[in-house]
Design a protein around this motif. Structure first.
Motif, PDB file in Angstrom:
ATOM      1  N   THR A 138       0.820  -1.213   0.000  1.00  0.00           N
ATOM      2  CA  THR A 138       0.000   0.000   0.000  1.00  0.00           C
ATOM      3  C   THR A 138       0.853   1.260   0.000  1.00  0.00           C
ATOM      4  O   THR A 138       0.444   2.308  -0.533  1.00  0.00           O
ATOM      5  CB  THR A 138      -0.937   0.000   1.214  1.00  0.00           C
ATOM      6  OG1 THR A 138      -1.695  -1.211   1.223  1.00  0.00           O
ATOM      7  CG2 THR A 138      -1.905   1.174   1.164  1.00  0.00           C
ATOM      8  N   LEU A 139       2.037   1.200   0.576  1.00  0.00           N
ATOM      9  CA  LEU A 139       2.924   2.368   0.614  1.00  0.00           C
ATOM     10  C   LEU A 139       3.317   2.836  -0.781  1.00  0.00           C
ATOM     11  O   LEU A 139       3.800   3.963  -0.947  1.00  0.00           O
ATOM     12  CB  LEU A 139       4.178   2.043   1.426  1.00  0.00           C
ATOM     13  CG  LEU A 139       3.965   1.858   2.941  1.00  0.00           C
ATOM     14  CD1 LEU A 139       5.254   1.397   3.605  1.00  0.00           C
ATOM     15  CD2 LEU A 139       3.466   3.164   3.564  1.00  0.00           C
TER      16      LEU A 139
ATOM     17  N   ALA B  68       1.940   6.267  -1.847  1.00  0.00           N
ATOM     18  CA  ALA B  68       2.599   7.498  -1.396  1.00  0.00           C
ATOM     19  C   ALA B  68       3.627   7.959  -2.423  1.00  0.00           C
ATOM     20  O   ALA B  68       3.685   9.146  -2.783  1.00  0.00           O
ATOM     21  CB  ALA B  68       3.255   7.267  -0.036  1.00  0.00           C
TER      22      ALA B  68
ATOM     23  N   GLU C 163       3.442  11.302  -4.931  1.00  0.00           N
ATOM     24  CA  GLU C 163       4.531  12.266  -4.786  1.00  0.00           C
ATOM     25  C   GLU C 163       5.202  12.544  -6.120  1.00  0.00           C
ATOM     26  O   GLU C 163       5.621  13.675  -6.401  1.00  0.00           O
ATOM     27  CB  GLU C 163       5.558  11.729  -3.784  1.00  0.00           C
ATOM     28  CG  GLU C 163       6.562  12.761  -3.309  1.00  0.00           C
ATOM     29  CD  GLU C 163       5.933  13.879  -2.509  1.00  0.00           C
ATOM     30  OE1 GLU C 163       6.450  15.006  -2.565  1.00  0.00           O
ATOM     31  OE2 GLU C 163       4.914  13.623  -1.823  1.00  0.00           O
TER      32      GLU C 163
ATOM     33  N   THR D 215      -3.050   1.992   6.814  1.00  0.00           N
ATOM     34  CA  THR D 215      -1.916   2.531   6.058  1.00  0.00           C
ATOM     35  C   THR D 215      -2.388   3.480   4.962  1.00  0.00           C
ATOM     36  O   THR D 215      -1.793   4.536   4.733  1.00  0.00           O
ATOM     37  CB  THR D 215      -1.101   1.385   5.433  1.00  0.00           C
ATOM     38  OG1 THR D 215      -0.663   0.515   6.468  1.00  0.00           O
ATOM     39  CG2 THR D 215       0.102   1.919   4.682  1.00  0.00           C
TER      40      THR D 215
ATOM     41  N   GLU E 194      -3.256   6.746   6.499  1.00  0.00           N
ATOM     42  CA  GLU E 194      -2.046   7.523   6.792  1.00  0.00           C
ATOM     43  C   GLU E 194      -1.570   8.280   5.546  1.00  0.00           C
ATOM     44  O   GLU E 194      -1.183   9.454   5.624  1.00  0.00           O
ATOM     45  CB  GLU E 194      -0.943   6.586   7.287  1.00  0.00           C
ATOM     46  CG  GLU E 194      -1.195   5.970   8.651  1.00  0.00           C
ATOM     47  CD  GLU E 194      -0.794   6.902   9.782  1.00  0.00           C
ATOM     48  OE1 GLU E 194      -0.397   8.043   9.489  1.00  0.00           O
ATOM     49  OE2 GLU E 194      -0.881   6.471  10.951  1.00  0.00           O
ATOM     50  N   ILE E 195      -1.608   7.614   4.404  1.00  0.00           N
ATOM     51  CA  ILE E 195      -1.157   8.252   3.161  1.00  0.00           C
ATOM     52  C   ILE E 195      -2.077   9.409   2.800  1.00  0.00           C
ATOM     53  O   ILE E 195      -1.617  10.483   2.392  1.00  0.00           O
ATOM     54  CB  ILE E 195      -1.105   7.210   2.029  1.00  0.00           C
ATOM     55  CG1 ILE E 195      -0.077   6.128   2.354  1.00  0.00           C
ATOM     56  CG2 ILE E 195      -0.773   7.872   0.698  1.00  0.00           C
ATOM     57  CD1 ILE E 195      -0.091   4.965   1.393  1.00  0.00           C
TER      58      ILE E 195
ATOM     59  N   GLY F 159      -1.461  12.426   4.848  1.00  0.00           N
ATOM     60  CA  GLY F 159      -0.278  13.129   4.372  1.00  0.00           C
ATOM     61  C   GLY F 159      -0.539  14.043   3.194  1.00  0.00           C
ATOM     62  O   GLY F 159       0.209  15.001   2.970  1.00  0.00           O
ATOM     63  N   ARG F 160      -1.622  13.798   2.442  1.00  0.00           N
ATOM     64  CA  ARG F 160      -1.946  14.656   1.285  1.00  0.00           C
ATOM     65  C   ARG F 160      -2.739  15.891   1.687  1.00  0.00           C
ATOM     66  O   ARG F 160      -2.938  16.786   0.853  1.00  0.00           O
ATOM     67  CB  ARG F 160      -2.751  13.867   0.244  1.00  0.00           C
ATOM     68  CG  ARG F 160      -2.087  12.624  -0.290  1.00  0.00           C
ATOM     69  CD  ARG F 160      -0.681  12.869  -0.784  1.00  0.00           C
ATOM     70  NE  ARG F 160      -0.606  13.877  -1.842  1.00  0.00           N
ATOM     71  CZ  ARG F 160       0.518  14.259  -2.408  1.00  0.00           C
ATOM     72  NH1 ARG F 160       1.685  13.761  -1.989  1.00  0.00           N
ATOM     73  NH2 ARG F 160       0.519  15.169  -3.362  1.00  0.00           N
TER      74      ARG F 160
END
Length: 466
Positions: free
Chosen positions: A341-342, A345, A349, A371, A374-375, A378-379
């Motif tokens: 899933t990361l 991010a 980006e 997760t 969390e991403i 961050g946006r």
């Protein structure tokens, strides 16, 4: 003597004429005219200074007032009042919400409602497609063990009505997880989820409705899916060992090697997962979507989960470039790990186009994991992505609560306010204590007020949910 009397009479007659003239046309008359004119200046001395062109304009404007009948004058009043009245759409929205809640919150037969926007005039064609879509979403979001006893598959079990150019469908069954149910609706874009009233709002474009109709027609022409599932290595081996003719294997072996079937099915002795991953790593968009849909129907196992999720994460950039993100992310929603899933991010980006990021963010809640939340949090610091990320987090629901709560300690006051806006939609009892604690040390009066309002809103919702 007679001459003197005549002179006296003439003098009296002259004096009377002067007096009459002063009474009829003197300054008093001018003053009365000035006062009778609503446009005349307040200063009495300023009235004679008016220029000649003003008089005809005033004389032309007055008949518009004097010629009106009393009925016409009275008719002006409601028109003026209507401009300051409450907009009609406010009451209509309230009426619509009330009408839907009667169905979704029915104590005897509760349900879930889907408000569909954007298909005004196309309801006749849309209703059958959307009814099937709701039932399919319920099946896919419900425990397999309970499907046989709880799911009604007839279209008539989905009620619908039209109000204010919006189509409303009501499924008379309540999914265990409203968010999981919403993610399975593969039509249009998700706009809002009202958990308390069990209302989901989506927007569909006409071209999306046409695509849904084509997909439905395509599915109706396909053979029984169970036949395809059996075409794996084990079934082929058992078929080869059994007596009798083998027409299917023979046709597969004697097929023209140059024939382009776009890899829509596994090759002989090729496992279904191996075929899907081979196709997804390739370049055919048609076969890619077919392979992804196949992975969605399969249950992840510990032996293949890491391998499948890794390949899906690695091929995310290819799916983005080939406009194949929707089916790709649907497959990842079944076969995902936190490590895989990361990849979102890094994808966001590196993407420079705000429009492309918007399309990706709108699909990200399909993967219902902490997760992913969390991403998305961050946006929020990116002004171009803030609105889409906020909507996505609200769609994800309580699973995004903890990442959003951490924003309450962000040095940027705008981020603390943003956290309050999101928590009003997804916050639970856990948020109440965090909001109280932050309000005690908050220095900004604006943010502190927002914290208190958010706390009150969550307390109200939790009390209603008891």
């Amino acid at each position: 003597m007679l001459a003197n009397i005549q002179n006296t009479n003439l003098s009296l007659l002259l004096i009377s004429s002067l007096l009459l003239a002063s009474g009829c046309g003197g300054s008093d008359t001018s003053q009365r005219r000035a006062n009778s004119n609503p446009f005349a200046p307040a200063d009495n001395n300023a009235a004679p200074a008016r220029t000649a062109p003003v008089t005809p304009r005033l004389s032309q404007s007055r008949p518009a007032e004097t010629d009106k009948t009393p009925e016409e004058k009275e008719s002006v009043v409601p028109k003026m009042q209507s401009t300051t009245a409450t907009p009609a759409n406010v009451s209509s929205e309230t009426d619509l919400l009330t009408e839907i809640r009667k169905r979704t919150l029915d104590t005897e037969q509760p349900g879930v409602a889907v408000i569909v926007r954007g298909i005004n005039g196309m309801e006749a064609a849309a209703v059958p497609l959307l009814q099937k879509n709701l039932q399919s979403a319920f099946l896919n979001s419900t425990d397999q063990n309970n499907q046989a006893t709880t799911v009604q598959t007839e279209n008539g079990k989905v009620e619908y009505f039209n109000r204010d150019q919006q189509l409303v469908l009501v499924l008379r069954q309540v999914p265990k997880d409203l968010f999981a149910f919403a993610q399975k609706l593969n039509c249009g874009k998700m706009k809002e989820i009202d958990v308390q009233n069990r209302i989901i709002t989506i927007e569909i474009k006409p071209e999306e409705l046409n695509a849904l109709a084509l997909q439905e027609n395509s599915n109706s022409l396909q053979p029984d899916p169970s036949v395809k599932v059996s075409a794996n290595s084990n079934s082929l081996k058992s078929m080869s060992s059994s007596p009798g003719p083998e027409p299917e294997i023979k046709s597969e072996k004697t097929a023209d090697p140059n024939r382009n079937d776009r890899d829509l099915k596994p090759r002989p002795d090729e496992d279904t997962i191996d075929w899907a991953l081979r196709v997804i790593s390739g370049t055919s968009s048609f076969a890619h979507d077919t392979a992804c849909k196949k992975l969605v129907t399969m249950k992840p196992d510990s032996e293949n989960l890491a391998r499948v999720s890794t390949i899906l994460a690695e091929t995310l950039p290819q799916a983005k470039e080939g406009f194949r993100m929707k089916e790709h992310i649907n497959a990842m929603s079944i076969w995902y790990t936190d490590e895989a899933t990361l990849a979102f991010a890094a994808l966001l980006e590196e993407e420079n186009s705000a429009l492309v990021r918007e399309d990706i963010i709108q699909l990200m809640p399909t993967i219902h994991s902490a997760t992913m939340a969390e991403i998305l949090v961050g946006r929020l610091s990116n002004r171009a992505d803030m609105k889409d990320a906020r909507t996505a987090l609200k769609i994800m629901g309580s699973i995004a609560e903890k990442p959003v709560l951490r924003l309450l300690d962000d040095p940027d006051s705008s981020m603390r306010i943003e956290a309050c806006n999101i928590l009003q939609a997804i916050g639970t009892r856990e948020s109440i204590d965090a909001l109280k604690k932050r309000a005690e040390v908050e220095e900004s009066s604006v943010v502190k007020q927002q914290l208190m309002e958010t706390q009150a809103e969550i307390e109200k919702k939790t009390a209603a949910g008891k």
